[in-house]
Motif scaffolding. Structure first.
Motif, short mmCIF file in Angstrom:
data_model
loop_
_atom_site.label_atom_id
_atom_site.label_comp_id
_atom_site.label_asym_id
_atom_site.label_seq_id
_atom_site.Cartn_x
_atom_site.Cartn_y
_atom_site.Cartn_z
N LEU A 58 0.79 -1.13 -0.22
CA LEU A 58 0.14 -0.04 0.08
C LEU A 58 0.81 1.20 0.02
O LEU A 58 1.66 1.61 1.08
N THR A 59 0.92 1.81 -1.22
CA THR A 59 1.86 3.15 -1.32
C THR A 59 1.00 4.51 -1.40
O THR A 59 1.75 5.45 -1.40
N ALA A 60 -0.20 4.41 -1.56
CA ALA A 60 -1.21 5.71 -1.75
C ALA A 60 -2.42 5.53 -0.87
O ALA A 60 -2.72 4.25 -0.71
N PRO A 61 -3.10 6.32 -0.82
CA PRO A 61 -4.35 6.21 -0.28
C PRO A 61 -5.33 5.22 -1.16
O PRO A 61 -5.33 5.24 -2.49
N VAL A 62 -6.01 4.55 -0.56
CA VAL A 62 -6.87 3.44 -1.22
C VAL A 62 -8.23 3.84 -1.78
O VAL A 62 -9.13 4.44 -0.85
N THR A 63 -8.36 3.85 -3.24
CA THR A 63 -9.76 4.35 -3.46
C THR A 63 -10.55 3.12 -3.56
O THR A 63 -10.53 1.99 -3.16
N LEU A 64 -11.85 3.42 -3.94
CA LEU A 64 -12.81 2.37 -3.67
C LEU A 64 -12.55 1.35 -4.74
O LEU A 64 -12.76 0.15 -4.21
N GLN A 65 -12.06 1.82 -5.85
CA GLN A 65 -11.70 0.45 -7.09
C GLN A 65 -10.80 -0.29 -6.41
O GLN A 65 -10.74 -1.55 -6.84
N GLU A 66 -9.62 0.53 -5.92
CA GLU A 66 -8.47 -0.48 -5.59
C GLU A 66 -9.04 -1.33 -4.43
O GLU A 66 -8.15 -2.42 -4.31
N ALA A 67 -9.77 -0.92 -3.50
CA ALA A 67 -10.18 -1.56 -2.30
C ALA A 67 -10.71 -3.01 -2.89
O ALA A 67 -10.90 -3.99 -2.33
N MET A 68 -11.75 -2.77 -4.12
CA MET A 68 -12.35 -3.83 -4.48
C MET A 68 -11.42 -4.91 -5.33
O MET A 68 -11.68 -5.98 -5.22
N GLN A 184 -20.00 -5.92 -2.44
CA GLN A 184 -21.13 -5.15 -1.38
C GLN A 184 -20.38 -4.97 -0.06
O GLN A 184 -20.63 -3.75 0.52
N GLN A 185 -19.67 -5.90 0.53
CA GLN A 185 -18.91 -5.73 1.75
C GLN A 185 -17.92 -4.73 1.67
O GLN A 185 -17.69 -3.94 2.56
N VAL A 186 -17.01 -4.60 0.55
CA VAL A 186 -16.34 -3.53 0.42
C VAL A 186 -16.52 -2.11 0.22
O VAL A 186 -16.13 -1.11 1.09
N SER A 487 -8.32 -2.49 -10.90
CA SER A 487 -8.91 -1.21 -10.66
C SER A 487 -9.54 -0.57 -11.85
O SER A 487 -10.56 0.27 -11.71
N GLN A 488 -8.89 -0.66 -12.85
CA GLN A 488 -9.43 0.04 -14.11
C GLN A 488 -10.56 -0.52 -14.93
O GLN A 488 -11.64 0.21 -15.17
N ALA A 489 -10.54 -1.92 -14.60
CA ALA A 489 -11.69 -2.46 -15.16
C ALA A 489 -12.96 -2.39 -14.11
O ALA A 489 -13.94 -2.38 -14.65
N LEU A 490 -12.67 -2.47 -12.66
CA LEU A 490 -13.61 -2.21 -12.15
C LEU A 490 -14.30 -0.72 -12.02
O LEU A 490 -15.57 -0.55 -12.06
N LYS A 491 -13.48 0.03 -12.37
CA LYS A 491 -14.03 1.65 -12.62
C LYS A 491 -14.89 1.42 -13.86
O LYS A 491 -15.84 2.46 -14.10
N GLY A 492 -14.34 0.84 -15.08
CA GLY A 492 -15.11 0.75 -16.29
C GLY A 492 -16.47 0.21 -15.98
O GLY A 492 -17.54 0.56 -16.42
N ALA A 493 -16.37 -1.12 -15.41
CA ALA A 493 -17.53 -1.85 -14.80
C ALA A 493 -18.65 -0.84 -14.16
O ALA A 493 -19.80 -1.19 -14.38
N GLU A 494 -17.81 -0.26 -13.10
CA GLU A 494 -18.63 0.63 -12.36
C GLU A 494 -19.54 1.72 -13.23
O GLU A 494 -20.94 1.88 -12.98
#
Length: 506
Positions: A58-68, A184-186, A487-494
């Motif tokens: 973990l080198t930077a603040p965690v975004t929602l997509q990175e957490a997922m 959902q939990q994330v 993370s990029q794929a999750l952002k696109g899926a979101e």
């Protein structure tokens, strides 16, 4: 008497045999071997390395997509589902091999101390007709190579292979369900951690201010500069604020460890959450009828029920196939070293048919059981469809209710923050007591906490709405399986997911 004495040592030896066997077996018996402390420590070290050693730092603040993405890649429960799917695929490969013919290779060696001699007897006279003779050697070597194929076994194995293929597809649907629940939990834990991170500093400042005011109140009470009852009431209000803020701080401190557990981050590791500056309200642009159609088409449970129906139908076909005659083809190559044989090597081929006629009496029972199973499957599917439709409506009503609740909390928080600002200005100018400022600050903190909790509930309801529609958080294909690609794929899926629930077509 003499014969008995001669026989006694032999009987004694016979009686000693069970005792010797018992001692040998006792010596071979397994004894419990507890693990040593060093072995347990080595296992723990290896397990910890497997749990956390291969993760990206973990080198930077965690975004929602990175957490997922971290949850999908490192969560241990999700890993179990991935391994179960891989195991099911390997079992499918094994089931497919059952359809192949059987190729058996056998070799043997026999030896005896005496010749296998035999003679013949005249049936009419009972006299020996041939002198004793042998037709086999004392030592013999044999080798056989047989290829056989049973048509009935092939048919049964074919249906079993198709059933296993459907079980693989069922595990894929269960993996989808686990992924949806995991996301959902994330989502819920991430927003709780974001709210806790924003409020943590403000709660700590308020506690410091309240502790300082409490110490001043104790001095005032000790010096009797205020009426005893007023001093006690003043101190009690401050202690009540400290108690409530301490409980809030304890609750906030648990938010990040819960998120870390879902991401499979070491519980003691500190990290920051990349909380957005604004909190937009997600919108739903679909009507309920369209949502019902999407849910019945996409929900993993519905698709799994359809695969289960196919498995039941194949089970009936497999049972009927077992009633048919068995047809077996065989071909083989053989060798025998016996010198008395004219041909030491030979080939053979065969065709064999077998049929258990009593199986025909179970045909009617199998058909009736298949019909009953089909009716049960239809009833279960209809009940599942009804449950899915109910969940869609409940999730839709819950989302609308959480939206109204958040709008109310946002307006209320604006009022509380304005009151706090006015009270703080009055305290700084000396026009109001310090306690009033602390109480106003506590109310403002509680109001902000309720606001974040309400927004977290809204996001949770929004995610539950997507899960009730069966929308996948991750697309079927990704550019890679590293955290950046996920993370990029999750952002696109979101983005696509939001377009679908906002009125787009899936």
């Amino acid at each position: 008497m003499q014969s008995d004495l001669q026989a006694w040592p032999r009987q004694r030896r016979i009686h000693l045999i069970p005792l010797i066997l018992a001692l040998v077996l006792a010596g071979c018996a397994a004894t419990p071997q507890p693990l040593s402390l060093a072995e347990r420590q080595a296992t723990l070290a290896a397990d910890r390395q497997l749990m956390f050693g291969s993760q990206e730092a973990l080198t930077a603040p965690v975004t929602l997509q990175e957490a997922m993405a971290r949850a999908l890649k490192y969560n241990l429960d999700y890993r179990v589902k991935l391994m179960e799917e891989a195991l099911s695929q390997r079992q499918l490969d094994l089931t497919s091999l059952d359809m192949l013919p059987k190729l058996a290779l056998a070799a043997g060696y026999t030896a005896r101390n005496k010749d296998n001699a035999s003679s013949s007897q005249n049936v009419a006279t009972g006299e020996q007709s041939l002198v004793p003779s042998i037709s086999s050697e004392k030592r013999d070597r044999t080798a056989d190579l047989n290829l056989s194929w049973n048509v009935l076994d092939f048919g049964v194995s074919y249906f079993s292979s198709r059933q296993q293929a459907d079980r693989v597809l069922i595990l894929e649907q269960r993996k989808r369900k686990v992924a949806q629940q995991l996301m959902q939990q994330v989502r819920e834990a991430w927003w709780q951690a974001a709210g806790a991170q924003r409020l943590q500093g403000r709660v700590d400042d308020l506690l410091k201010d309240a502790q300082s005011a409490l110490e001043d109140a104790r001095q005032v009470e000790k010096q009797k500069l205020r009426a005893p009852l007023d001093a006690l009431n003043y101190r009690r209000q401050l202690l009540d604020v400290i108690r409530q803020m301490t409980a809030v701080r304890n609750a906030l401190s648990q938010a990040k460890p819960r998120l870390a557990a879902i991401m499979n981050v070491s519980p003691g590791q500190d990290f920051q959450v990349a909380a957005p500056a604004d909190m937009p309200v997600p919108a739903l642009g679909l009507d309920v009828d369209r949502m019902e159609e999407m849910a019945l088409l996409n929900r993993p449970e519905v698709v799994e029920a359809q695969y289960s129906s196919r498995i039941s139908a194949l089970e009936t076909r497999k049972a009927i196939a077992k009633l048919l005659p068995g047809l077996e083809f065989s071909v083989g190559q053989h060798y025998d070293s016996n010198k008395f044989l004219v041909n030491n090597s030979w080939s053979d081929a065969g065709l064999r048919i077998s049929w258990n006629l009593l199986n025909l009496f179970s045909a009617g029972a199998i058909t009736r059981a298949a019909d009953a199973q089909k009716r049960v499957g239809e009833a279960q599917r209809l009940a599942l469809n009804m449950a899915v439709l109910t969940q869609v409506h409940v999730a839709y009503l819950d989302f609308n209710g959480k939206t109204r609740q958040y709008e109310l909390e946002r307006e209320l928080n604006g009022v509380d923050q304005a009151i706090y600002q006015q009270t703080r200005n009055a305290v700084e100018s000396g026009a109001s007591a310090r306690l009033q400022g602390i109480l106003a600050d506590a109310n403002a903190v509680f109001s902000t906490l309720r606001l974040y909790q309400s927004y977290g509930d809204l996001q949770n309801a929004y995610g539950l709405m997507g899960a009730s529609l069966g929308l996948d958080p991750l697309p079927a294909t990704t550019r890679g399986y590293d955290l950046a690609s996920l993370s990029q794929a999750l952002k696109g899926a979101e983005t696509q997911w939001q377009g679908e629930v906002s009125g787009g077509k899936p």
